[in-house]
Motif scaffolding. Structure first.
Motif, short mmCIF file in Angstrom:
data_model
loop_
_atom_site.label_atom_id
_atom_site.label_comp_id
_atom_site.label_asym_id
_atom_site.label_seq_id
_atom_site.Cartn_x
_atom_site.Cartn_y
_atom_site.Cartn_z
N GLY A 190 5.53 5.12 13.88
CA GLY A 190 4.35 5.73 13.31
C GLY A 190 3.10 5.11 13.91
O GLY A 190 3.20 4.28 14.80
N PRO A 191 1.96 5.50 13.51
CA PRO A 191 1.70 6.44 12.42
C PRO A 191 2.06 7.86 12.83
O PRO A 191 2.23 8.16 14.00
CB PRO A 191 0.19 6.30 12.19
CG PRO A 191 -0.34 5.88 13.52
CD PRO A 191 0.74 5.04 14.14
N PHE A 192 2.19 8.71 11.85
CA PHE A 192 2.55 10.10 12.07
C PHE A 192 1.37 11.00 11.75
O PHE A 192 0.59 10.71 10.84
CB PHE A 192 3.77 10.47 11.21
CG PHE A 192 4.97 9.63 11.52
CD1 PHE A 192 5.76 9.91 12.62
CD2 PHE A 192 5.29 8.54 10.73
CE1 PHE A 192 6.86 9.12 12.92
CE2 PHE A 192 6.37 7.75 11.02
CZ PHE A 192 7.17 8.04 12.13
N ASP A 193 1.26 12.08 12.50
CA ASP A 193 0.16 13.02 12.29
C ASP A 193 0.46 14.03 11.18
O ASP A 193 -0.45 14.67 10.67
CB ASP A 193 -0.15 13.77 13.59
CG ASP A 193 -0.70 12.82 14.65
OD1 ASP A 193 -1.46 11.91 14.29
OD2 ASP A 193 -0.35 13.00 15.83
N SER A 194 1.74 14.14 10.83
CA SER A 194 2.10 15.10 9.79
C SER A 194 3.41 14.68 9.15
O SER A 194 4.16 13.86 9.69
CB SER A 194 2.26 16.51 10.38
OG SER A 194 3.41 16.55 11.22
N VAL A 195 3.70 15.26 8.01
CA VAL A 195 4.97 15.01 7.33
C VAL A 195 6.12 15.50 8.19
O VAL A 195 7.17 14.85 8.28
CB VAL A 195 4.97 15.68 5.94
CG1 VAL A 195 6.35 15.57 5.29
CG2 VAL A 195 3.92 15.07 5.04
N ASP A 196 5.93 16.61 8.89
CA ASP A 196 6.97 17.14 9.75
C ASP A 196 7.33 16.15 10.85
O ASP A 196 8.50 15.97 11.17
CB ASP A 196 6.54 18.48 10.38
CG ASP A 196 6.48 19.60 9.35
OD1 ASP A 196 7.21 19.51 8.33
OD2 ASP A 196 5.73 20.56 9.57
N ASP A 197 6.30 15.49 11.43
CA ASP A 197 6.56 14.48 12.46
C ASP A 197 7.35 13.31 11.89
O ASP A 197 8.26 12.76 12.51
CB ASP A 197 5.26 13.97 13.06
CG ASP A 197 4.55 15.00 13.92
OD1 ASP A 197 5.19 16.01 14.27
OD2 ASP A 197 3.36 14.78 14.24
N LEU A 198 7.01 12.90 10.67
CA LEU A 198 7.73 11.81 9.99
C LEU A 198 9.18 12.20 9.77
O LEU A 198 10.11 11.45 10.08
CB LEU A 198 7.06 11.46 8.68
CG LEU A 198 7.84 10.53 7.74
CD1 LEU A 198 8.06 9.17 8.38
CD2 LEU A 198 7.13 10.39 6.41
N ILE A 199 9.41 13.38 9.23
CA ILE A 199 10.77 13.85 8.96
C ILE A 199 11.58 13.94 10.25
O ILE A 199 12.75 13.56 10.29
CB ILE A 199 10.75 15.18 8.19
CG1 ILE A 199 10.19 14.94 6.78
CG2 ILE A 199 12.13 15.82 8.13
CD1 ILE A 199 9.93 16.19 5.98
N GLU A 200 10.96 14.42 11.29
CA GLU A 200 11.64 14.51 12.58
C GLU A 200 12.06 13.12 13.06
O GLU A 200 13.19 12.93 13.53
CB GLU A 200 10.71 15.17 13.61
CG GLU A 200 11.38 15.39 14.96
CD GLU A 200 10.45 16.08 15.96
OE1 GLU A 200 10.57 15.77 17.16
OE2 GLU A 200 9.62 16.91 15.53
N ALA A 201 11.18 12.14 12.93
CA ALA A 201 11.52 10.78 13.33
C ALA A 201 12.63 10.21 12.46
O ALA A 201 13.52 9.51 12.96
CB ALA A 201 10.28 9.89 13.26
N LEU A 202 12.59 10.47 11.18
CA LEU A 202 13.63 9.97 10.27
C LEU A 202 14.99 10.58 10.57
O LEU A 202 16.01 9.92 10.41
CB LEU A 202 13.24 10.25 8.81
CG LEU A 202 12.08 9.43 8.25
CD1 LEU A 202 11.69 9.96 6.88
CD2 LEU A 202 12.43 7.96 8.19
N ASN A 203 15.00 11.82 10.99
CA ASN A 203 16.26 12.51 11.28
C ASN A 203 16.78 12.22 12.69
O ASN A 203 17.90 12.59 13.01
CB ASN A 203 16.12 14.01 11.07
CG ASN A 203 15.97 14.38 9.62
OD1 ASN A 203 16.54 13.73 8.75
ND2 ASN A 203 15.20 15.43 9.33
N ALA A 204 15.97 11.60 13.50
CA ALA A 204 16.37 11.33 14.89
C ALA A 204 17.42 10.24 14.97
O ALA A 204 17.59 9.42 14.15
CB ALA A 204 15.16 10.94 15.72
#
Length: 88
Positions: free
Chosen positions: A74-88
């Motif tokens: 992070g930091p992340f620009d959006s919740v979608d970016d965070l979720i994508e990183a968590l699922n990676a």
């Protein structure tokens, strides 16, 4: 104010370690317990958190990694970016 004695029972290893700690910070054991007792009376609570929640090995490892700055994203620009990183 009149003084009174209080007897405290604890295991020997804890007593030795507590004596050493008090000596290192320049307090007597009696002074340390008096500070504790006065804080309890003044604040009307135990002056530290009491819990049975002990982190397991996985959580402790993750906490240690985070403290060292490892595996932190992070930091992340959006919740979608965070979720994508968590699922990676």
């Amino acid at each position: 104010m009149a003084m009174t004695n209080v007897n405290i029972r604890m295991d020997e290893a804890t007593k030795i370690a507590f004596d050493k700690f008090c000596e290192e910070i320049g307090l007597s054991v009696s002074a340390a317990f008096n500070i504790f007792a006065r804080t309890v009376v003044r604040e009307q609570r135990i002056p530290f958190e009491l819990t049975t929640d002990v982190p397991n090995k996985v959580t402790l490892s993750a906490m240690e990694s985070a403290e060292k700055g490892n595996d932190v994203y992070g930091p992340f620009d959006s919740v979608d970016d965070l979720i994508e990183a968590l699922n990676a």
